[in-house]
Design a protein around this motif. Structure first.
Motif, PDB file in Angstrom:
ATOM      1  N   ALA A  77      -0.039   1.537   6.553  1.00  0.00           N
ATOM      2  CA  ALA A  77       1.264   1.632   5.887  1.00  0.00           C
ATOM      3  C   ALA A  77       2.014   2.875   6.345  1.00  0.00           C
ATOM      4  O   ALA A  77       3.242   2.836   6.558  1.00  0.00           O
ATOM      5  N   ARG A 121       9.697  -2.112   5.585  1.00  0.00           N
ATOM      6  CA  ARG A 121       9.914  -0.662   5.635  1.00  0.00           C
ATOM      7  C   ARG A 121      11.182  -0.319   6.420  1.00  0.00           C
ATOM      8  O   ARG A 121      11.850   0.678   6.117  1.00  0.00           O
ATOM      9  N   ASP A 175       5.349  -6.145   7.123  1.00  0.00           N
ATOM     10  CA  ASP A 175       5.407  -4.822   6.496  1.00  0.00           C
ATOM     11  C   ASP A 175       6.380  -3.905   7.238  1.00  0.00           C
ATOM     12  O   ASP A 175       7.121  -3.140   6.610  1.00  0.00           O
ATOM     13  N   ARG A 232       0.829  -1.204   0.000  1.00  0.00           N
ATOM     14  CA  ARG A 232       0.000   0.000   0.000  1.00  0.00           C
ATOM     15  C   ARG A 232       0.863   1.255   0.000  1.00  0.00           C
ATOM     16  O   ARG A 232       2.033   1.238   0.388  1.00  0.00           O
ATOM     17  N   GLN A 233       0.285   2.367  -0.451  1.00  0.00           N
ATOM     18  CA  GLN A 233       0.971   3.649  -0.466  1.00  0.00           C
ATOM     19  C   GLN A 233       0.787   4.308   0.893  1.00  0.00           C
ATOM     20  O   GLN A 233      -0.335   4.653   1.273  1.00  0.00           O
ATOM     21  N   PRO A 234       1.858   4.504   1.647  1.00  0.00           N
ATOM     22  CA  PRO A 234       1.700   5.034   3.012  1.00  0.00           C
ATOM     23  C   PRO A 234       1.281   6.496   3.041  1.00  0.00           C
ATOM     24  O   PRO A 234       1.807   7.331   2.292  1.00  0.00           O
ATOM     25  N   ARG A 273       5.592   2.978   8.300  1.00  0.00           N
ATOM     26  CA  ARG A 273       6.735   3.758   7.829  1.00  0.00           C
ATOM     27  C   ARG A 273       7.241   4.680   8.928  1.00  0.00           C
ATOM     28  O   ARG A 273       8.467   4.833   9.115  1.00  0.00           O
ATOM     29  N   GLU A 316       1.075  10.104   5.045  1.00  0.00           N
ATOM     30  CA  GLU A 316       1.982  10.788   5.967  1.00  0.00           C
ATOM     31  C   GLU A 316       1.323  10.876   7.338  1.00  0.00           C
ATOM     32  O   GLU A 316       0.205  11.363   7.485  1.00  0.00           O
ATOM     33  N   ASP A 353      -3.861   2.185   3.802  1.00  0.00           N
ATOM     34  CA  ASP A 353      -2.851   3.212   3.565  1.00  0.00           C
ATOM     35  C   ASP A 353      -2.453   3.907   4.874  1.00  0.00           C
ATOM     36  O   ASP A 353      -1.301   4.325   5.038  1.00  0.00           O
TER      37      ASP A 353
END
Length: 257
Positions: free
Chosen positions: A185, A223, A219, A153-155, A189, A157, A182
């Motif tokens: 994710a 990361r 995950d 998935r696109q993390p 991160r 912010e 997301d």
């Protein structure tokens, strides 16, 4: 020779019986009483292994609840036990990153599992197992599901790593209609960045040994590899590193008797 290592953490209690080179273990929630958790988990593992307490030649305790264990022979700090156990599981030295229930540690070890240097964050729950539990509850998922939900998935912010503020931020993102995958994710991160920010001064070459309960989250592992620029290996029994290290110390002590 049979020795035992009892690692009473803030979230879970891990007990290892080291029977020559065979490892038997049990993991249970710590709950409200570290003393009871340590003793009861130890007794439960003895029963499962068909072993009597009198057959265990030495018992070493570690973790934040180690001082409450009246039945052990010696208490050893978690830094040294995690280092020893991680080195044994990985079969090598290097940089160990351990993320537990309420703290995170970066430990540089030699090939014998001896501590050469370390850094530790035990003042804030951000980036720990407890932090991820709070976030999982806010998202309405089980903490064990986070790793798979976030993969690929696109993390998003995440601006705060304070547990209270991050929870509020997650709730706000959900209210805006953001996909929870997301959001997870983005949390992962942020965890990887925070932990690597602590560990980066050791500038590892090669592999990072990732242990602790959070190391089971695939995950987060991936990361952390991206943040560190290193291969991250997570031994299958990495959650037991502290208890295993304690059992290894117990074996040394027993041999000296």
């Amino acid at each position: 020779m049979i020795t035992a290592g009892i690692d009473v953490g803030s979230v879970s209690t891990k007990v290892v019986l080291l029977m020559d080179d065979e490892i038997q273990y049990l993991v249970r929630p710590t709950g409200w009483s570290p003393r009871d958790a340590g003793l009861n988990t130890y007794k439960e593992l003895l029963a499962a292994a068909g072993c009597k307490d009198s057959e265990v030649q030495c018992k070493v305790g570690t973790g934040y609840g180690r001082i409450s264990l009246g039945f052990i022979d010696k208490a050893v700090t978690e830094i040294h036990c995690h280092a020893r156990g991680a080195g044994y599981l990985a079969g090598r030295g290097g940089l160990v990153i351990d993320i537990g229930g309420q703290d995170s540690k970066a430990i540089v070890i030699n090939d014998c599992g001896k501590v050469l240097d370390f850094a530790m964050n035990d003042k804030c729950a951000a980036g720990t197992g407890r932090f991820l539990q709070v976030i999982a509850a806010a998202l309405g998922v089980d903490v064990s599901e986070l790793g798979e939900l976030a993969r690929g998935r696109q993390p998003l912010e995440i601006n705060s790593m304070c547990t209270v503020f991050a929870e509020s931020e997650v709730i706000s993102l959900l209210a805006k209609g953001e996909d929870k995958r997301d959001i997870i994710a983005g949390i992962h991160r942020s965890v990887a960045r925070r932990v690597w920010g602590m560990a980066s001064r050791f500038a590892p070459a090669g592999k990072v040994i990732f242990t602790g309960g959070v190391a089971k989250n695939r995950d987060v592992r991936e990361r952390l590899a991206l943040e560190s620029g290193s291969e991250v290996i997570a031994p299958e029994l990495g959650q037991l590193a502290g208890a295993l290290g304690a059992a290894l110390y117990a074996r040394e002590l027993a041999a000296k008797k």
